[in-house]
Enzyme design. Structure first.
Site, PDB file in Angstrom:
ATOM      1  N   LYS A   1     -10.775 -11.888  40.083  1.00  0.00           N
ATOM      2  CA  LYS A   1      -9.598 -11.935  39.219  1.00  0.00           C
ATOM      3  C   LYS A   1      -8.328 -12.204  40.033  1.00  0.00           C
ATOM      4  O   LYS A   1      -7.380 -12.827  39.546  1.00  0.00           O
ATOM      5  CB  LYS A   1      -9.488 -10.637  38.415  1.00  0.00           C
ATOM      6  CG  LYS A   1     -10.551 -10.538  37.334  1.00  0.00           C
ATOM      7  CD  LYS A   1     -10.365 -11.639  36.296  1.00  0.00           C
ATOM      8  CE  LYS A   1     -11.473 -11.698  35.285  1.00  0.00           C
ATOM      9  NZ  LYS A   1     -11.297 -12.755  34.274  1.00  0.00           N
TER      10      LYS A   1
ATOM     11  N   TYR B   1     -15.585  -8.007  41.282  1.00  0.00           N
ATOM     12  CA  TYR B   1     -14.817  -8.405  40.091  1.00  0.00           C
ATOM     13  C   TYR B   1     -13.327  -8.568  40.424  1.00  0.00           C
ATOM     14  O   TYR B   1     -12.707  -9.565  40.074  1.00  0.00           O
ATOM     15  CB  TYR B   1     -15.016  -7.367  39.000  1.00  0.00           C
ATOM     16  CG  TYR B   1     -14.207  -7.593  37.743  1.00  0.00           C
ATOM     17  CD1 TYR B   1     -14.548  -8.598  36.849  1.00  0.00           C
ATOM     18  CD2 TYR B   1     -13.098  -6.792  37.454  1.00  0.00           C
ATOM     19  CE1 TYR B   1     -13.807  -8.800  35.690  1.00  0.00           C
ATOM     20  CE2 TYR B   1     -12.351  -6.993  36.294  1.00  0.00           C
ATOM     21  CZ  TYR B   1     -12.712  -7.994  35.417  1.00  0.00           C
ATOM     22  OH  TYR B   1     -11.973  -8.196  34.266  1.00  0.00           O
TER      23      TYR B   1
END
Ligand code: NAP
Length: 239
Positions: free
Chosen positions: A158, A154
């Site tokens: 990002k 993740y």
């Protein structure tokens, strides 16, 4: 009064829904809720005078959906976008680099990076000078926090949103564009993260986050915020 068109992905729940509700309260605003399952969009109450919410299908897993959504908008006589918020994402891929699940990472890469880039490419032709494209980032993106976090997966996706924001700012002189961290917010994603560290829920409400985001987006110019990683409270984030 001039009219404004705002497109938000992942608009059926969480921060995206909060953004739809807040923007549609404004007068003369068309809010496009771009979501993967159009039947999942809750009814939006309290819509401002001359404003409306338009739902279009956009599944981030289908890279062609960005362009298809723009064609659908043109058929609905929507030919310009003043604000685009690439908000849809998934956040279930954590852990150390040595053990990150590659299948899950590939899915996160598609939904969280490829899809926003495809959306950017599809939207730019409809975006007039001075319009705004926001890449939804996260505190998990911050490279300075490595090795104090286990965000392989993740966090890497990002981090890419920050790169895309910086790159697009310099590449496209007419659009105001930046990455934005919304805070740690009480949504399905935020509360799941909170529970994983023993907290009952995330620290801030959707309303607090959304109020901050609207102000940052309103205040943004090419000289102010564009090309940076901003936080919902108007402070600049580390990379
Ligand atoms: N909440 C936080 O604390 C926090 C912190 C930092 C950053 N963020 C970022 O803020 C944004 C919004 O997060 P949130 O907390 O509101 O998340 P959320 O409550 O989990 O909602 C995620 C949204 O993304 C949509 N989505 C997921 N996969 C999709 C796909 N394949 N195609 C289209 N839409 C898809 C979901 O739609 P479905 O309902 O169809 O699944 C939903 O609308 C994300 O970019 C997230 O990374 C959140």
């Amino acid at each position: 009064m001039s009219s404004s068109t705002v497109l938000i992905t992942g608009a059926n729940r969480g921060i995206g829904l909060g953004l739809v509700q807040a923007y549609s309260k404004r007068p003369n605003t068309t809010v496009i809720a771009a979501i993967r399952n159009p039947t999942s969009m809750p009814e939006v109450q309290d819509v401002g005078e001359g404003s409306k919410v338009v739902v279009v299908k956009l599944d981030s897993a289908e890279i062609a959906d960005g362009k298809k959504a723009m064609e659908e908008l043109k058929r609905k006589s929507i030919t310009k976008l003043d604000i685009v918020i690439a908000n849809a994402a998934i956040g279930d891929c954590f852990g150390a680099l040595s053990e990150v699940d590659l299948g899950s990472f590939e899915e996160h890469w598609r939904i969280n990076v490829l899809a926003p880039l495809a959306l950017y490419q599809a939207c730019v032709p409809l975006m007039p000078e001075g319009s705004k494209f926001i890449w939804m980032s996260s505190g998990a993106s911050i490279i300075d926090r490595v090795p104090d976090k286990l965000d392989a997966g993740y966090g890497i996706t990002k981090c890419c949103m920050n790169y895309l924001a910086r790159y697009s700012h310099f590449e496209n002189k007419s659009i105001i564009t930046f990455s934005l961290s919304p805070g740690w917010v009480q949504t399905d994603m935020g509360d799941r993260g909170a529970r994983s560290v023993g907290m009952a829920k995330a620290p801030i409400t959707v309303q607090e986050s959304v109020e901050g985001i609207l102000k940052v987006v309103d205040d943004a110019t090419k000289e102010k915020y564009s090309g940076l990683h901003m936080r919902y409270n108007g402070t600049q984030s580390k990379w």
